[in-house]
Enzyme design. Structure first.
Site, short mmCIF file in Angstrom:
data_model
loop_
_atom_site.label_atom_id
_atom_site.label_comp_id
_atom_site.label_asym_id
_atom_site.label_seq_id
_atom_site.Cartn_x
_atom_site.Cartn_y
_atom_site.Cartn_z
N TRP A 255 5.87 -10.72 -4.75
CA TRP A 255 5.19 -10.55 -3.52
C TRP A 255 3.60 -11.07 -4.08
O TRP A 255 3.13 -11.02 -5.28
CB TRP A 255 4.83 -9.01 -3.35
CG TRP A 255 3.65 -8.71 -2.17
CD1 TRP A 255 4.00 -8.60 -0.96
CD2 TRP A 255 2.40 -8.63 -2.43
NE1 TRP A 255 2.82 -8.29 -0.32
CE2 TRP A 255 1.72 -8.24 -1.44
CE3 TRP A 255 1.48 -8.54 -3.60
CZ2 TRP A 255 0.24 -8.10 -1.15
CZ3 TRP A 255 0.09 -8.25 -3.55
CH2 TRP A 255 -0.24 -8.18 -2.30
N SER B 149 9.32 -9.12 -10.41
CA SER B 149 8.54 -8.15 -9.44
C SER B 149 9.48 -7.95 -8.12
O SER B 149 10.31 -7.06 -8.70
CB SER B 149 7.11 -8.90 -9.19
OG SER B 149 6.24 -8.08 -8.76
N THR B 150 9.01 -7.90 -7.21
CA THR B 150 9.64 -7.44 -5.92
C THR B 150 10.83 -8.37 -5.96
O THR B 150 11.96 -7.83 -5.36
CB THR B 150 8.74 -8.07 -4.70
OG1 THR B 150 7.52 -7.21 -4.66
CG2 THR B 150 9.45 -7.76 -3.45
N ALA C 17 9.65 -8.02 -15.19
CA ALA C 17 8.42 -7.50 -14.64
C ALA C 17 8.82 -6.81 -13.29
O ALA C 17 8.03 -6.87 -12.24
CB ALA C 17 7.43 -8.22 -14.54
N ASP D 175 1.77 -4.71 -18.63
CA ASP D 175 2.01 -4.99 -17.28
C ASP D 175 0.92 -4.10 -16.31
O ASP D 175 1.22 -3.02 -16.45
CB ASP D 175 3.34 -4.93 -16.89
CG ASP D 175 3.38 -5.56 -15.52
OD1 ASP D 175 2.63 -5.35 -14.56
OD2 ASP D 175 4.75 -6.07 -15.32
N HIS E 275 1.84 -8.97 -16.21
CA HIS E 275 2.87 -9.06 -15.05
C HIS E 275 3.47 -10.31 -14.86
O HIS E 275 4.56 -10.69 -14.49
CB HIS E 275 2.28 -8.35 -13.94
CG HIS E 275 3.32 -8.39 -12.83
ND1 HIS E 275 4.29 -7.40 -12.86
CD2 HIS E 275 3.23 -8.78 -11.59
CE1 HIS E 275 4.90 -7.39 -11.74
NE2 HIS E 275 4.40 -8.34 -10.85
#
Length: 276
Positions: A31, A97-98, A122, A227, A256
């Protein structure tokens, strides 16, 4: 430009590079970015002989800017539409991430695709927000504040995130890369405000615990211990424990956005994992 039309009628943009008969690696972005965030990985793995696929999540990048469906079930089903359209069942899947949550949820929700291996970097699972059963999570007020900043001035908000915590440029002695910051801003502003607003709820409040438990193939869990977006202690180590065949690899001092800031290391580690 290449698009898949989903059963709902959405247009999902994708990139598909490399030999048609090569092993496929499917990349899932974070994101509020797009497939462009994987440039360093796509170029590397094509050069290594792989076929690479990356899509823009609904409401992100060049995909349809619909106002609804910004949740993990829809995200996973959109991935399934791309996979079916391209005939790339059995690909390796990599998510940041997302996108890491999307990978796990896709594999759990669409077991008909026999994914042999995956890597999450991450990533947001198991659950980011603090609850009674997840006391180590971040307070909901943190994510409410992100939504508030997005509503007030999305353009400035998308300048502040990459210039600060996303890549660790706010750390003492860090040297900010303006090109990286501008590229993050460019990708973010390509997407839709509604999708990004709702996406904050999707990545922070989705509990991936049961999805993680359903994944039985090897998964490499890669996470930096510095992160500032998805704190290490409540994410990577917990996901690795919930996965049947999870392997945690911790990166000392990495931020991150480590697929960009440390692409050389991340790419080699992914390559070794997929070749093992």
């Amino acid at each position: 430009m290449a698009y898949v039309t989903t059963p709902e009628g959405l247009e999902i943009f994708y990139k598909d590079w490399g030999p048609r008969d090569a092993q496929v690696i499917f990349f899932h972005h974070g994101w509020p970015l797009s497939a462009d965030d994987w440039d360093a990985q796509l170029l590397f793995f094509v050069a290594e002989g792989y076929r690479v696929v990356a899509h823009d999540r609904r409401g992100h990048g060049r995909s349809s800017q619909v106002w609804d469906g910004h949740d993990m079930d829809h995200y996973a089903d959109d991935v399934a539409a791309v996979v079916k359209h391209l005939g790339v069942e059995g690909a390796f899947h990599v998510g940041h991430s997302t996108g890491g949550g999307e990978v796990i949820h896709y594999m759990a929700r669409h077991p008909e695709d026999k994914v042999p291996k995956a890597a999450i970097i991450a990533a947001v699972p198991p659950l980011m927000v603090q609850t009674d059963s997840n006391p180590g999570g971040l307070p909901k007020s943190v994510f409410d504040d992100l939504q508030a900043q997005l509503k007030v001035n999305r353009a400035q908000f998308y300048q502040d995130i990459p210039a600060g915590p996303f890549y660790g440029y706010n750390r003492p002695g860090a040297k900010a890369d303006q090109g990286v910051i501008l590229n993050w801003w460019r990708q973010g502003m390509m997407g839709g405000a509604q999708a990004h607003y709702d996406g904050i709820v999707a990545f922070s409040q989705t509990d991936f615990t049961e999805s993680l438990k359903k994944v039985t193939v090897p998964v490499l869990v890669m996470h930096g211990d510095d992160d500032q977006i998805v704190p290490y202690d409540n994410s990577g180590p917990l996901s690795a424990k919930l996965l049947a065949k999870g392997t945690l690899k911790t990166y000392k001092g990495y931020p991150h956005g480590m697929p960009t800031t440390h692409a050389d290391v991340i790419n080699q580690d992914l390559l070794a994992f997929f070749r093992s």
